[in-house]
Write a protein that holds these residues in place. Structure first.
Motif, PDB file in Angstrom:
ATOM      1  N   ASP A 416       0.819  -1.208   0.000  1.00 23.14           N
ATOM      2  CA  ASP A 416       0.000   0.000   0.000  1.00 23.14           C
ATOM      3  C   ASP A 416       0.857   1.263   0.000  1.00 23.14           C
ATOM      4  O   ASP A 416       0.486   2.272  -0.600  1.00 23.14           O
ATOM      5  CB  ASP A 416      -0.935   0.005   1.213  1.00 23.14           C
ATOM      6  CG  ASP A 416      -2.111  -0.952   1.045  1.00 23.14           C
ATOM      7  OD1 ASP A 416      -2.534  -1.174  -0.108  1.00 23.14           O
ATOM      8  OD2 ASP A 416      -2.595  -1.490   2.059  1.00 23.14           O
ATOM      9  N   GLU A 417       2.009   1.211   0.680  1.00 24.20           N
ATOM     10  CA  GLU A 417       2.864   2.394   0.728  1.00 24.20           C
ATOM     11  C   GLU A 417       3.391   2.745  -0.663  1.00 24.20           C
ATOM     12  O   GLU A 417       3.450   3.921  -1.045  1.00 24.20           O
ATOM     13  CB  GLU A 417       4.042   2.156   1.685  1.00 24.20           C
ATOM     14  CG  GLU A 417       3.654   1.895   3.133  1.00 24.20           C
ATOM     15  CD  GLU A 417       3.202   0.467   3.374  1.00 24.20           C
ATOM     16  OE1 GLU A 417       3.335  -0.376   2.442  1.00 24.20           O
ATOM     17  OE2 GLU A 417       2.707   0.178   4.482  1.00 24.20           O
ATOM     18  N   ILE A 418       3.769   1.711  -1.424  1.00 24.87           N
ATOM     19  CA  ILE A 418       4.268   1.956  -2.779  1.00 24.87           C
ATOM     20  C   ILE A 418       3.143   2.445  -3.676  1.00 24.87           C
ATOM     21  O   ILE A 418       3.313   3.370  -4.478  1.00 24.87           O
ATOM     22  CB  ILE A 418       4.909   0.668  -3.345  1.00 24.87           C
ATOM     23  CG1 ILE A 418       6.113   0.261  -2.499  1.00 24.87           C
ATOM     24  CG2 ILE A 418       5.322   0.867  -4.799  1.00 24.87           C
ATOM     25  CD1 ILE A 418       6.749  -1.049  -2.928  1.00 24.87           C
ATOM     26  N   LEU A 419       1.970   1.845  -3.546  1.00 24.38           N
ATOM     27  CA  LEU A 419       0.821   2.265  -4.346  1.00 24.38           C
ATOM     28  C   LEU A 419       0.457   3.720  -4.057  1.00 24.38           C
ATOM     29  O   LEU A 419       0.147   4.487  -4.975  1.00 24.38           O
ATOM     30  CB  LEU A 419      -0.373   1.353  -4.064  1.00 24.38           C
ATOM     31  CG  LEU A 419      -0.226  -0.109  -4.498  1.00 24.38           C
ATOM     32  CD1 LEU A 419      -1.366  -0.944  -3.932  1.00 24.38           C
ATOM     33  CD2 LEU A 419      -0.205  -0.222  -6.020  1.00 24.38           C
ATOM     34  N   GLU A 420       0.513   4.100  -2.798  1.00 26.35           N
ATOM     35  CA  GLU A 420       0.177   5.477  -2.435  1.00 26.35           C
ATOM     36  C   GLU A 420       1.203   6.456  -3.009  1.00 26.35           C
ATOM     37  O   GLU A 420       0.839   7.520  -3.519  1.00 26.35           O
ATOM     38  CB  GLU A 420       0.104   5.623  -0.914  1.00 26.35           C
ATOM     39  CG  GLU A 420      -0.327   7.011  -0.473  1.00 26.35           C
ATOM     40  CD  GLU A 420      -0.576   7.096   1.024  1.00 26.35           C
ATOM     41  OE1 GLU A 420      -0.922   8.191   1.483  1.00 26.35           O
ATOM     42  OE2 GLU A 420      -0.424   6.081   1.721  1.00 26.35           O
ATOM     43  N   GLN A 421       2.487   6.086  -2.937  1.00 29.62           N
ATOM     44  CA  GLN A 421       3.523   6.962  -3.492  1.00 29.62           C
ATOM     45  C   GLN A 421       3.373   7.104  -4.997  1.00 29.62           C
ATOM     46  O   GLN A 421       3.492   8.203  -5.548  1.00 29.62           O
ATOM     47  CB  GLN A 421       4.912   6.401  -3.150  1.00 29.62           C
ATOM     48  CG  GLN A 421       6.070   7.347  -3.478  1.00 29.62           C
ATOM     49  CD  GLN A 421       6.747   7.041  -4.808  1.00 29.62           C
ATOM     50  OE1 GLN A 421       6.678   5.928  -5.305  1.00 29.62           O
ATOM     51  NE2 GLN A 421       7.390   8.049  -5.390  1.00 29.62           N
ATOM     52  N   LEU A 422       3.061   5.991  -5.663  1.00 35.31           N
ATOM     53  CA  LEU A 422       2.851   6.031  -7.107  1.00 35.31           C
ATOM     54  C   LEU A 422       1.640   6.888  -7.450  1.00 35.31           C
ATOM     55  O   LEU A 422       1.666   7.686  -8.387  1.00 35.31           O
ATOM     56  CB  LEU A 422       2.677   4.611  -7.641  1.00 35.31           C
ATOM     57  CG  LEU A 422       2.384   4.466  -9.139  1.00 35.31           C
ATOM     58  CD1 LEU A 422       3.460   5.135  -9.973  1.00 35.31           C
ATOM     59  CD2 LEU A 422       2.250   2.988  -9.506  1.00 35.31           C
ATOM     60  N   GLY A 423       0.567   6.740  -6.668  1.00 34.09           N
ATOM     61  CA  GLY A 423      -0.625   7.550  -6.895  1.00 34.09           C
ATOM     62  C   GLY A 423      -0.350   9.033  -6.744  1.00 34.09           C
ATOM     63  O   GLY A 423      -0.843   9.854  -7.529  1.00 34.09           O
ATOM     64  N   GLU A 424       0.467   9.387  -5.764  1.00 30.02           N
ATOM     65  CA  GLU A 424       0.804  10.799  -5.537  1.00 30.02           C
ATOM     66  C   GLU A 424       1.607  11.358  -6.703  1.00 30.02           C
ATOM     67  O   GLU A 424       1.379  12.493  -7.147  1.00 30.02           O
ATOM     68  CB  GLU A 424       1.596  10.926  -4.230  1.00 30.02           C
ATOM     69  CG  GLU A 424       1.795  12.359  -3.766  1.00 30.02           C
ATOM     70  CD  GLU A 424       0.478  13.054  -3.449  1.00 30.02           C
ATOM     71  OE1 GLU A 424       0.358  14.256  -3.776  1.00 30.02           O
ATOM     72  OE2 GLU A 424      -0.433  12.401  -2.894  1.00 30.02           O
ATOM     73  N   VAL A 425       2.545  10.566  -7.232  1.00 32.30           N
ATOM     74  CA  VAL A 425       3.337  11.018  -8.380  1.00 32.30           C
ATOM     75  C   VAL A 425       2.431  11.221  -9.590  1.00 32.30           C
ATOM     76  O   VAL A 425       2.568  12.207 -10.327  1.00 32.30           O
ATOM     77  CB  VAL A 425       4.449   9.990  -8.703  1.00 32.30           C
ATOM     78  CG1 VAL A 425       5.174  10.379  -9.986  1.00 32.30           C
ATOM     79  CG2 VAL A 425       5.449   9.904  -7.554  1.00 32.30           C
ATOM     80  N   ILE A 426       1.481  10.313  -9.792  1.00 34.15           N
ATOM     81  CA  ILE A 426       0.559  10.429 -10.927  1.00 34.15           C
ATOM     82  C   ILE A 426      -0.263  11.704 -10.827  1.00 34.15           C
ATOM     83  O   ILE A 426      -0.465  12.424 -11.811  1.00 34.15           O
ATOM     84  CB  ILE A 426      -0.353   9.186 -10.998  1.00 34.15           C
ATOM     85  CG1 ILE A 426       0.460   7.968 -11.444  1.00 34.15           C
ATOM     86  CG2 ILE A 426      -1.531   9.416 -11.954  1.00 34.15           C
ATOM     87  CD1 ILE A 426      -0.303   6.665 -11.371  1.00 34.15           C
ATOM     88  N   LEU A 427      -0.748  12.022  -9.639  1.00 34.98           N
ATOM     89  CA  LEU A 427      -1.601  13.200  -9.456  1.00 34.98           C
ATOM     90  C   LEU A 427      -0.827  14.503  -9.636  1.00 34.98           C
ATOM     91  O   LEU A 427      -1.413  15.524 -10.018  1.00 34.98           O
ATOM     92  CB  LEU A 427      -2.239  13.163  -8.066  1.00 34.98           C
ATOM     93  CG  LEU A 427      -3.292  12.068  -7.838  1.00 34.98           C
ATOM     94  CD1 LEU A 427      -3.711  12.022  -6.375  1.00 34.98           C
ATOM     95  CD2 LEU A 427      -4.510  12.299  -8.729  1.00 34.98           C
ATOM     96  N   THR A 428       0.468  14.486  -9.381  1.00 40.03           N
ATOM     97  CA  THR A 428       1.257  15.715  -9.486  1.00 40.03           C
ATOM     98  C   THR A 428       2.017  15.803 -10.809  1.00 40.03           C
ATOM     99  O   THR A 428       2.664  16.816 -11.074  1.00 40.03           O
ATOM    100  CB  THR A 428       2.264  15.800  -8.322  1.00 40.03           C
ATOM    101  OG1 THR A 428       3.088  14.622  -8.307  1.00 40.03           O
ATOM    102  CG2 THR A 428       1.543  15.928  -6.996  1.00 40.03           C
TER     103      THR A 428
END
Length: 465
Positions: A416-428
């Motif tokens: 989940d930590e990696i998924l969240e970091q990836l999601g944040e990069v996608i949004l920015t």
């Protein structure tokens, strides 16, 4: 043996497994505990669960059968009271076989100096015997056959692997082949490789994909959707339910039943393969969110075609691969996220009915938020995609070679930590129209300057370069 339907819960001191196994002899139930591994057998059912923490067999362990409901309730004692067992709702993770530890032999190399002068003759004799060994020596062959736990690593910078067979591998971790052998006779409209699907190299797949996208891009279609985007605006305003649902997550019974049918494999990807799997996941979720938006979460008969066409790993067997991976913890950069999204954007502008850069942007944001919701929400999305593909006469194969394995991997190995970091990069991350390769900004400017004037579109991305 039949794997029964089951659920797991826990108390302060126990793990409770509820197993649906009607018409059994309760006296025949066999339960075996081996640290984290619990095996439950009652003819004709067999269940092997791999938990995150150890269990013990003691007097508090019990099995109770209710013939009226058909449920066998098994109580397993925790080795350490009060310890919390994680992910008991991730059934695919519980069903994955226990990993065997890698045993790397420790070898001490001795030189003649280490051995001392008095043992020099003995050392030289051993060296001579070793040099005279051949692959036919029985002892050497026997040793090789039994040395299966040796770690074998391939250099990540060694270049393309030697192609020793005309048969190409594809799908999840390149585990599959043969599914497209008869593609020419199955009316597989989204297969861009034709009869060469089983032999194309990764370089050839990418080249054919790009060429097909360039061929299919229609400037007039794009301009028409840009100028008259009333329906597209409605799709963009529709709220994605999996993003907005903030309540506690619980898998539906129908979802658990599907999870029970998934393959039970232990995946051992290299770090770079694992990194690439997260990137492939982006493209799957993009196709899913696009179809979800244009159908407002009510799939149509066109949904399998749409999802498969928008996914490069399906249509051209061309999943994204990171060109900038650095060994170490999985951290994603905006640059590799852009590289991953570009094929998905291009396909969304070249193939489906609605072709809008603004709609593609909305789907990208959906993907980012879904990733931030974690493994459970993503698994639900993948199960919905699987349901759509499984009910198509031809495109079900892409569920078999990609989605099934992804459903298992997400539950058992993703973090989940990696998924969240990836999601944040996608949004920015900022996707620019000029990176797509079709002069979208120039086309839009020409459309706005043409007689008739601009529409009342509120496409907020129309001024981007």
């Amino acid at each position: 043996m039949i794997t029964p339907k089951f659920t797991c819960s826990q108390t302060e001191s126990s793990v409770i497994v509820s197993i649906y196994c009607p018409s059994i002899r309760a006296a025949d139930v066999e339960i075996h505990i081996d640290e984290t591994l619990a095996t439950i057998h009652v003819n004709p059912y067999f269940l092997r669960l791999n938990f995150s923490k150890p269990l013990v067999e003691d007097n508090d362990s019990a099995a109770k059968y209710d013939p009226s409901s058909g449920y066998l309730i098994v109580t397993l004692t925790k080795e350490y009271r009060g310890e919390r067992f994680e992910d008991l709702d991730l059934l695919a993770k519980l069903l994955v076989p226990r990993r065997t530890a890698n045993v790397t032999p420790t070898i001490e190399v001795l030189t003649s100096e280490d051995a001392g002068l008095e043992n020099l003759d003995e050392v030289n004799g051993l060296v001579e015997q070793t040099e005279n060994l051949t692959v036919n020596d029985d002892e050497l062959v026997k040793a090789a056959e039994n040395d299966w736990q040796l770690t074998q690593n391939l250099s990540e910078e060694s270049g393309p692997q030697l192609q020793t067979s005309p048969q190409a591998q594809y799908g999840f971790l390149d585990l599959h082949s043969g599914y497209l052998r008869h593609a020419a006779h199955t009316e597989n409209e989204i297969n861009e490789l034709g009869t060469d699907a089983e032999v194309c190299t990764s370089v050839e797949r990418s080249a054919r994909r790009v060429a097909h996208e360039n061929e299919k891009f229609d400037e007039e279609h794009y301009i028409a959707d840009f100028m008259d985007d009333y329906e597209i605006q409605e799709m963009m305003e529709w709220p994605q339910p999996h993003v907005g649902d903030a309540g506690p997550f619980e898998y539906r019974e129908s979802e658990n039943l599907v999870i029970m049918t998934l393959p039970r494999r232990e995946y051992l990807p290299t770090p770079v393969q694992t990194h690439n799997l997260y990137l492939v996941l982006i493209t799957l979720l993009f196709s899913y969110t696009y179809d979800t938006r244009i159908t407002q979460h009510e799939p149509t008969s066109e949904s399998p075609w749409t999802i498969c066409n928008l996914t490069p790993a399906f249509s051209a067997l061309d999943p994204p691969r990171s060109s900038s991976y650095q060994s170490g913890p999985h951290k994603f950069t905006s640059e590799e996220v852009k590289e991953t999204f570009i094929p998905s954007y291009r396909r969304s502008l070249a193939f489906p009915l609605y072709r809008s850069f603004a709609l593609a942007e909305k789907c990208r944001h959906d993907v980012g938020w879904l990733l931030k919701r974690g493994r459970r929400t993503i698994t639900r999305c993948l199960l919905e995609m699987k349901h759509i593909l499984d009910h198509h006469d031809v495109y079900y194969i892409y569920s078999k070679i990609w989605v099934d394995d992804f459903c298992v991997w997400i539950q058992s190995d993703a973090h989940d930590e990696i998924l969240e970091q990836l999601g944040e990069v996608i949004l920015t991350t900022e996707m620019r129209k000029m990176s797509i390769g079709w002069d979208l900004k120039e086309l839009e400017d020409l459309a706005l300057e043409s007689p008739g004037g601009p529409s009342d579109s509120d496409d907020e991305s129309s001024n981007e370069n």
